[in-house]
Enzyme design. Structure first.
Site, PDB file in Angstrom:
ATOM      1  N   ILE A  87       0.834  -1.204   0.000  1.00 25.31           N
ATOM      2  CA  ILE A  87       0.000   0.000   0.000  1.00 25.31           C
ATOM      3  C   ILE A  87       0.865   1.249   0.000  1.00 25.31           C
ATOM      4  O   ILE A  87       0.634   2.188  -0.775  1.00 25.31           O
ATOM      5  CB  ILE A  87      -0.965   0.003   1.201  1.00 25.31           C
ATOM      6  CG1 ILE A  87      -1.960  -1.153   1.085  1.00 25.31           C
ATOM      7  CG2 ILE A  87      -1.708   1.336   1.285  1.00 25.31           C
ATOM      8  CD1 ILE A  87      -2.876  -1.305   2.290  1.00 25.31           C
TER       9      ILE A  87
ATOM     10  N   ARG B  74      -4.399   1.525  11.103  1.00 24.80           N
ATOM     11  CA  ARG B  74      -5.111   1.069  12.288  1.00 24.80           C
ATOM     12  C   ARG B  74      -5.196   2.232  13.269  1.00 24.80           C
ATOM     13  O   ARG B  74      -4.259   3.001  13.420  1.00 24.80           O
ATOM     14  CB  ARG B  74      -4.399  -0.122  12.940  1.00 24.80           C
ATOM     15  CG  ARG B  74      -4.548  -1.442  12.182  1.00 24.80           C
ATOM     16  CD  ARG B  74      -5.975  -1.975  12.270  1.00 24.80           C
ATOM     17  NE  ARG B  74      -6.134  -3.278  11.640  1.00 24.80           N
ATOM     18  CZ  ARG B  74      -6.494  -3.476  10.387  1.00 24.80           C
ATOM     19  NH1 ARG B  74      -6.722  -2.399   9.607  1.00 24.80           N
ATOM     20  NH2 ARG B  74      -6.632  -4.675   9.900  1.00 24.80           N
TER      21      ARG B  74
ATOM     22  N   GLU C 297     -13.882   1.021  17.477  1.00 27.36           N
ATOM     23  CA  GLU C 297     -14.790   1.067  16.326  1.00 27.36           C
ATOM     24  C   GLU C 297     -15.990   0.159  16.570  1.00 27.36           C
ATOM     25  O   GLU C 297     -15.789  -0.978  17.011  1.00 27.36           O
ATOM     26  CB  GLU C 297     -14.060   0.639  15.048  1.00 27.36           C
ATOM     27  CG  GLU C 297     -12.918   1.565  14.675  1.00 27.36           C
ATOM     28  CD  GLU C 297     -12.119   1.085  13.472  1.00 27.36           C
ATOM     29  OE1 GLU C 297     -11.302   1.849  12.955  1.00 27.36           O
ATOM     30  OE2 GLU C 297     -12.314  -0.087  13.049  1.00 27.36           O
TER      31      GLU C 297
ATOM     32  N   HIS D 146     -13.975   3.691   8.587  1.00 33.73           N
ATOM     33  CA  HIS D 146     -13.205   2.494   8.240  1.00 33.73           C
ATOM     34  C   HIS D 146     -13.731   1.848   6.955  1.00 33.73           C
ATOM     35  O   HIS D 146     -14.042   0.656   6.903  1.00 33.73           O
ATOM     36  CB  HIS D 146     -13.236   1.473   9.384  1.00 33.73           C
ATOM     37  CG  HIS D 146     -12.087   0.507   9.335  1.00 33.73           C
ATOM     38  ND1 HIS D 146     -11.510  -0.026  10.469  1.00 33.73           N
ATOM     39  CD2 HIS D 146     -11.391  -0.031   8.291  1.00 33.73           C
ATOM     40  CE1 HIS D 146     -10.526  -0.850  10.126  1.00 33.73           C
ATOM     41  NE2 HIS D 146     -10.438  -0.871   8.801  1.00 33.73           N
TER      42      HIS D 146
END
Length: 313
Positions: free
Chosen positions: A158, A232, A261, A280
């Protein structure tokens, strides 16, 4: 096999088919499973497929037949991998399925900070353009990405995808990763923080990255810098970030992940004007979830064939 899904609702709310798992045996689908119910829910499982369900010695204590845990995720900090290793339970994650989607969302957050599309759209909807004296009212400040320095913390698939897009915007790239690699963009973390106009996080959550971005880290960043986190939530101290935003030390933040979350009612980032928070969903485009389902099925197929892959324990 008895295959039990513990939190299917985190992957599909009726828009993504789970039928592919039926190839491997009897499938029991649970939308969400409360922590206190996990042990009883999975006690007959040969395989568990989950996303964020905590699986540890307590929740797996009754699962005497369990041989396999498959993750609808790349991160696996919710799994006690040592317990699984000791009990001969193979754990496989779904690596790299979301690279393009997370990269795309990273730049959606960056561009919101620099182009303020949401604010300008609201301005027009509220009649601001109709009442403007000029054809292009500068209601909110804009800034170019070209020439800015992007600091990427975590330089896996990523992070490298984000670097490619940044360079297409004519940005300078700095990167930090724990393991050595021959790349001229790599530097130490302090150098990255000191010199970056934007810092974006793409590292896994572990003991070393837990609250890596604390008050000290934010103080080291350039005045007016932008902070982006699609990794995260627990890699940042939310109270420290809130203070950095309120004080003006940071101009904006774009956040897709939180330590708790769904968002806690007392989350310190809620309602801060220069903090853009999404729930998210960087990984959640339909194409991404379809790719994820394919990897999860392929992982289980390979395990059954005696050739497990993407094993994390």
């Amino acid at each position: 096999m008895k295959i039990i899904l513990t939190d299917a609702k985190t992957v599909t709310q009726g828009d993504l088919s789970l039928d592919g798992l039926s190839e491997f045996g009897e499938v029991e689908v649970n939308g969400l499973t409360a922590y206190e119910d996990i042990a009883e829910t999975v006690k007959d499982a040969d395989a568990i497929i989950c996303n964020k369900t905590p699986l540890n010695g307590e929740t797996l204590r009754l699962a005497s037949h369990l041989k396999y845990i498959g993750l609808f995720a790349t991160g696996y900090n919710n799994i006690d991998t040592e317990y699984c290793r000791e009990n001969r339970i193979t754990v496989c994650n779904a690596g790299s399925y979301s690279t393009d989607a997370v990269c795309q969302h990273t730049f959606a957050l960056i561009l919101e900070c620099f182009n303020r599309v949401g604010a300008y759209s609201s301005f027009v909807s509220d009649g601001g353009w109709k009442n403007s004296l000029t054809f292009s009212p500068f209601a909110f400040p804009l800034s170019e990405l070209a020439g800015k320095t992007l600091g990427i913390v975590g330089f896996g698939s990523i992070g490298k995808a984000v670097a490619r897009v940044a360079e297409a915007f004519n940005m300078r790239v700095l990167a930090y990763k724990r393991s050595p690699e021959n790349d001229p963009r790599l530097c130490d973390l302090d150098t990255l923080l000191k010199n970056s106009d934007i810092v974006t996080v793409h590292c896994p959550l572990n003991d070393e990255s837990y609250r890596l971005f604390d008050r000290t880290a934010f103080e080291k960043m350039k005045d007016g810098a932008v902070f982006i986190n699609t990794a995260r939530g627990a890699v940042m101290d939310e109270y420290a970030l809130a203070d950095a935003l309120k004080s003006g030390k940071l101009s904006y933040a774009g956040i897709d992940v939180l330590e708790t979350e769904p968002m806690a009612r007392d989350c310190p980032l809620c309602g801060i004007e220069n903090c853009f928070v999404t729930p998210h969903i960087a990984w959640a485009p339909m194409e991404t979830r379809e790719r994820l389902m394919g990897i999860v099925c392929d992982n289980l197929r390979s395990f059954i064939a005696g050739e497990p892959k993407n094993v994390v324990n």
